[in-house]
Write a protein that holds these residues in place. Structure first.
Motif, PDB file in Angstrom:
ATOM      1  N   ASP A 305       0.848  -1.195   0.000  1.00 33.01           N
ATOM      2  CA  ASP A 305       0.000   0.000   0.000  1.00 33.01           C
ATOM      3  C   ASP A 305       0.886   1.249   0.000  1.00 33.01           C
ATOM      4  N   PRO A 306       0.809   2.093  -1.032  1.00 35.93           N
ATOM      5  CA  PRO A 306       1.637   3.299  -1.092  1.00 35.93           C
ATOM      6  C   PRO A 306       1.118   4.414  -0.192  1.00 35.93           C
ATOM      7  N   ASN A 307       0.897   4.092   1.072  1.00 38.15           N
ATOM      8  CA  ASN A 307       0.356   5.047   2.034  1.00 38.15           C
ATOM      9  C   ASN A 307       1.504   5.876   2.601  1.00 38.15           C
ATOM     10  N   TRP A 308       1.985   6.793   1.796  1.00 36.11           N
ATOM     11  CA  TRP A 308       3.185   7.569   2.142  1.00 36.11           C
ATOM     12  C   TRP A 308       2.978   8.463   3.352  1.00 36.11           C
ATOM     13  N   GLY A 309       1.721   8.781   3.683  1.00 30.76           N
ATOM     14  CA  GLY A 309       1.454   9.628   4.838  1.00 30.76           C
ATOM     15  C   GLY A 309       1.989   9.037   6.125  1.00 30.76           C
ATOM     16  N   ARG A 310       2.028   7.709   6.203  1.00 28.42           N
ATOM     17  CA  ARG A 310       2.556   7.057   7.404  1.00 28.42           C
ATOM     18  C   ARG A 310       4.052   7.323   7.560  1.00 28.42           C
ATOM     19  N   GLY A 333      12.494   6.143  -6.153  1.00 23.56           N
ATOM     20  CA  GLY A 333      12.954   7.190  -7.066  1.00 23.56           C
ATOM     21  C   GLY A 333      11.870   8.140  -7.523  1.00 23.56           C
ATOM     22  N   ILE A 334      10.623   7.896  -7.151  1.00 25.50           N
ATOM     23  CA  ILE A 334       9.507   8.759  -7.563  1.00 25.50           C
ATOM     24  C   ILE A 334       9.264   9.820  -6.489  1.00 25.50           C
ATOM     25  N   LEU A 335       9.259  11.086  -6.909  1.00 28.77           N
ATOM     26  CA  LEU A 335       9.006  12.186  -5.990  1.00 28.77           C
ATOM     27  C   LEU A 335       7.561  12.135  -5.525  1.00 28.77           C
ATOM     28  N   VAL A 336       7.362  12.089  -4.205  1.00 29.13           N
ATOM     29  CA  VAL A 336       6.037  11.914  -3.623  1.00 29.13           C
ATOM     30  C   VAL A 336       5.565  13.156  -2.869  1.00 29.13           C
ATOM     31  N   PHE A 337       6.508  13.812  -2.156  1.00 32.40           N
ATOM     32  CA  PHE A 337       6.124  14.876  -1.235  1.00 32.40           C
ATOM     33  C   PHE A 337       7.247  15.900  -1.141  1.00 32.40           C
ATOM     34  N   ARG A 338       6.881  17.216  -1.197  1.00 31.12           N
ATOM     35  CA  ARG A 338       7.845  18.289  -0.956  1.00 31.12           C
ATOM     36  C   ARG A 338       7.089  19.584  -0.679  1.00 31.12           C
ATOM     37  N   ASN A 339       7.801  20.544  -0.047  1.00 27.84           N
ATOM     38  CA  ASN A 339       7.215  21.847   0.283  1.00 27.84           C
ATOM     39  C   ASN A 339       5.927  21.718   1.094  1.00 27.84           C
ATOM     40  N   GLY A 340       5.855  20.656   1.905  1.00 31.06           N
ATOM     41  CA  GLY A 340       4.719  20.482   2.799  1.00 31.06           C
ATOM     42  C   GLY A 340       3.469  19.933   2.164  1.00 31.06           C
ATOM     43  N   PRO A 342       1.761  16.999  -1.047  1.00 28.70           N
ATOM     44  CA  PRO A 342       2.050  15.891  -1.965  1.00 28.70           C
ATOM     45  C   PRO A 342       2.212  16.399  -3.395  1.00 28.70           C
ATOM     46  N   GLU A 343       2.951  15.652  -4.175  1.00 31.84           N
ATOM     47  CA  GLU A 343       3.096  15.947  -5.593  1.00 31.84           C
ATOM     48  C   GLU A 343       1.780  15.641  -6.324  1.00 31.84           C
ATOM     49  N   PRO A 344       1.465  16.400  -7.358  1.00 34.79           N
ATOM     50  CA  PRO A 344       0.228  16.138  -8.103  1.00 34.79           C
ATOM     51  C   PRO A 344       0.353  14.868  -8.940  1.00 34.79           C
ATOM     52  N   GLY A 345      -0.786  14.353  -9.365  1.00 34.95           N
ATOM     53  CA  GLY A 345      -0.790  13.175 -10.223  1.00 34.95           C
ATOM     54  C   GLY A 345      -1.319  11.947  -9.518  1.00 34.95           C
ATOM     55  N   ASP A 346      -1.386  10.856 -10.264  1.00 33.91           N
ATOM     56  CA  ASP A 346      -1.884   9.580  -9.745  1.00 33.91           C
ATOM     57  C   ASP A 346      -0.751   8.864  -9.018  1.00 33.91           C
ATOM     58  N   MET A 347      -0.515   9.291  -7.768  1.00 37.81           N
ATOM     59  CA  MET A 347       0.603   8.741  -7.016  1.00 37.81           C
ATOM     60  C   MET A 347       0.413   7.253  -6.733  1.00 37.81           C
ATOM     61  N   ASP A 348      -0.803   6.842  -6.408  1.00 34.18           N
ATOM     62  CA  ASP A 348      -1.052   5.425  -6.138  1.00 34.18           C
ATOM     63  C   ASP A 348      -0.720   4.584  -7.369  1.00 34.18           C
ATOM     64  N   GLY A 349      -1.105   5.074  -8.528  1.00 34.23           N
ATOM     65  CA  GLY A 349      -0.822   4.341  -9.759  1.00 34.23           C
ATOM     66  C   GLY A 349       0.658   4.247 -10.049  1.00 34.23           C
ATOM     67  N   LEU A 350       1.389   5.337  -9.790  1.00 38.41           N
ATOM     68  CA  LEU A 350       2.826   5.344 -10.033  1.00 38.41           C
ATOM     69  C   LEU A 350       3.570   4.413  -9.065  1.00 38.41           C
ATOM     70  N   LEU A 351       3.106   4.387  -7.825  1.00 36.09           N
ATOM     71  CA  LEU A 351       3.825   3.640  -6.794  1.00 36.09           C
ATOM     72  C   LEU A 351       3.421   2.168  -6.707  1.00 36.09           C
ATOM     73  N   LYS A 356       5.137  -3.472  -4.879  1.00 38.75           N
ATOM     74  CA  LYS A 356       5.047  -4.924  -4.996  1.00 38.75           C
ATOM     75  C   LYS A 356       6.423  -5.588  -5.082  1.00 38.75           C
ATOM     76  N   GLU A 357       7.483  -4.775  -5.213  1.00 38.12           N
ATOM     77  CA  GLU A 357       8.827  -5.335  -5.310  1.00 38.12           C
ATOM     78  C   GLU A 357       9.316  -5.813  -3.951  1.00 38.12           C
ATOM     79  N   ARG A 358      10.317  -6.696  -3.969  1.00 42.04           N
ATOM     80  CA  ARG A 358      10.895  -7.191  -2.718  1.00 42.04           C
ATOM     81  C   ARG A 358      11.683  -6.088  -2.005  1.00 42.04           C
ATOM     82  N   ASP A 359      12.525  -5.384  -2.740  1.00 39.17           N
ATOM     83  CA  ASP A 359      13.351  -4.315  -2.180  1.00 39.17           C
ATOM     84  C   ASP A 359      12.755  -2.970  -2.568  1.00 39.17           C
TER      85      ASP A 359
END
Length: 393
Positions: A305-310, A333-340, A342-351, A356-359
């Motif tokens: 779950d790309p729940n980056w808020g945690r 490597g995907i920019l998710v959050f800056r300047n207080g 979240p970045e715009p766009g479909d973050m869940d789709g990107l992440l 799902k990767e091991r590392d």
């Protein structure tokens, strides 16, 4: 596998664990070796930890390791210390090694006293195994909830010959620095001074084994011990020699550290939590540990779950000093959050494919300071709860 020169291995089934499982091991150096050790900081140190600290205090050379799994010999009082010494005497007589040159280690259930009759009964098998035993057998003998044995090795050429390193460890749960429920043994055939070997080991452990977490728990028995017997004939004398050996020792310990987190009890993910831009390394480590030990972050990793808020939340309560507006978060490597924000766009789709990767690489920058830290953390799964709920049953 590059086995260092001058070492022999033995393992036996003593009945400390389930029938048919190796649970007693020994590593013997053909000549006394320079020894070093790093141990748990838990106030309740197991009998073998106390014994080893005493033995290493005077800097004398050692001839090997004695290790058992199934019983930790921790919180066992004076009787536990006496039993530890008696097992050393027993194995020393059987293997022809001085008892005061064998470094003991134990892992398993806390509180139970050794059944010395089982140790005595296992001596013939241990002696016989010394003729044909392998590093893999000893690595299997030290496992508890591990699903795989863990070995790493390295070799490199010096002007005067080849140097070899071999490391083994056990560990899957109760993992958090300063060290964890892990035992690790390093063998080397270089000739090095006691002081240099101890400094090198402590330095490399701090950058590797002390940078992992599974569940935030610290054990009573943790140790990393290392022998260097000089059997290769290669002396580590110059600064360049030291740097070269340190590089390869670090690589061996890095591999072992990764294998512990990869084999975490019920684990399915390894998160590489990189923190940079902190005011100090200490502040960076606070952020990394808060994120890596957060049950909410770890369960999100398990669920892909790309729940980056945690992650942001954990960094915020870490106790590290930083300006929240400076924090920049990247996942895979995907920019998710800056300047207080979240970045715009479909973050869940990107992440989604990254999660799902091991590392999974989580990079947190908190400013423009010099401090940085790296922590390897596992996820937290349903199986972790089941394994530890049923540990003694």
């Amino acid at each position: 596998m590059h086995i260092p020169k001058g070492y022999r291995f033995a393992a036996a089934q003593a009945g400390f664990k389930k029938v048919g499982k190796y649970d007693l091991g020994a590593i013997v150096s053909d000549v006394p070796a320079v020894a070093a050790g790093v141990f748990t900081t838990n106030k309740f140190k197991a009998a073998p930890v106390l014994q080893c600290r005493e033995m290493l205090a005077d800097g004398r050379k050692m001839s090997g390791f004695l290790v058992n799994s199934g019983q930790a010999n921790a919180c066992t009082g004076d009787q536990g210390r006496a039993n530890c010494r008696e097992t050393l005497n027993m194995v020393a007589r059987a293997l022809g090694v001085p008892a005061d040159e064998l470094l003991p280690a134990s892992t398993g259930v806390i509180g139970a006293q050794f059944d010395l009759s089982k140790w005595e009964a296992a001596m013939p098998a241990l002696v016989k195994s010394l003729e044909t035993g392998t590093a893999e057998l000893v690595a299997r003998a030290i496992m508890t909830t591990d699903t795989v044995h863990k070995l790493a090795h390295a070799s490199f050429e010096m002007p005067s010959g080849e140097v070899r390193l071999l490391g083994m460890c056990k560990g899957a749960g109760m993992i958090s620095p300063n060290m964890a429920t892990m035992l690790s043994f390093i063998l080397c055939d270089a000739d090095i001074s006691t002081e240099a070997w101890q400094t090198m080991l402590a330095d490399c452990v701090n950058l590797t084994i002390n940078r992992i977490t599974v569940d935030g728990d610290m054990s009573t028995n943790d140790c990393v011990m290392a022998l260097a017997n000089g059997a290769s004939g290669v002396a580590i004398e110059s600064e360049d020699d030291y740097v070269t050996l340190r590089k390869h020792l670090l690589a061996v310990l890095e591999e072992l550290a990764y294998k512990i987190v990869m084999d975490a009890e019920g684990g399915t993910k390894v998160a590489f939590i990189q923190v940079s831009g902190a005011r100090s390394d200490g502040d960076a480590e606070k952020v990394a540990r808060a994120v890596g030990n957060s049950p909410l972050v770890k369960t999100a990793l398990f669920g892909s779950d790309p729940n980056w808020g945690r992650i942001i939340c954990a960094a915020g309560y870490s106790g590290a000093e930083f300006n929240p507006d400076d924090l920049v978060l990247k996942i895979g490597g995907i920019l998710v959050f800056r300047n207080g924000t979240p970045e715009p766009g479909d973050m869940d789709g990107l992440l989604k494919p990254i999660m799902k990767e091991r590392d999974i690489v989580i990079h947190i920058n908190v400013g423009d300071g010099p401090g940085s830290s790296l922590l390897l953390a596992s996820d937290l799964s349903r199986d972790y709860v089941s394994i530890n709920a049923d540990y003694r049953s």
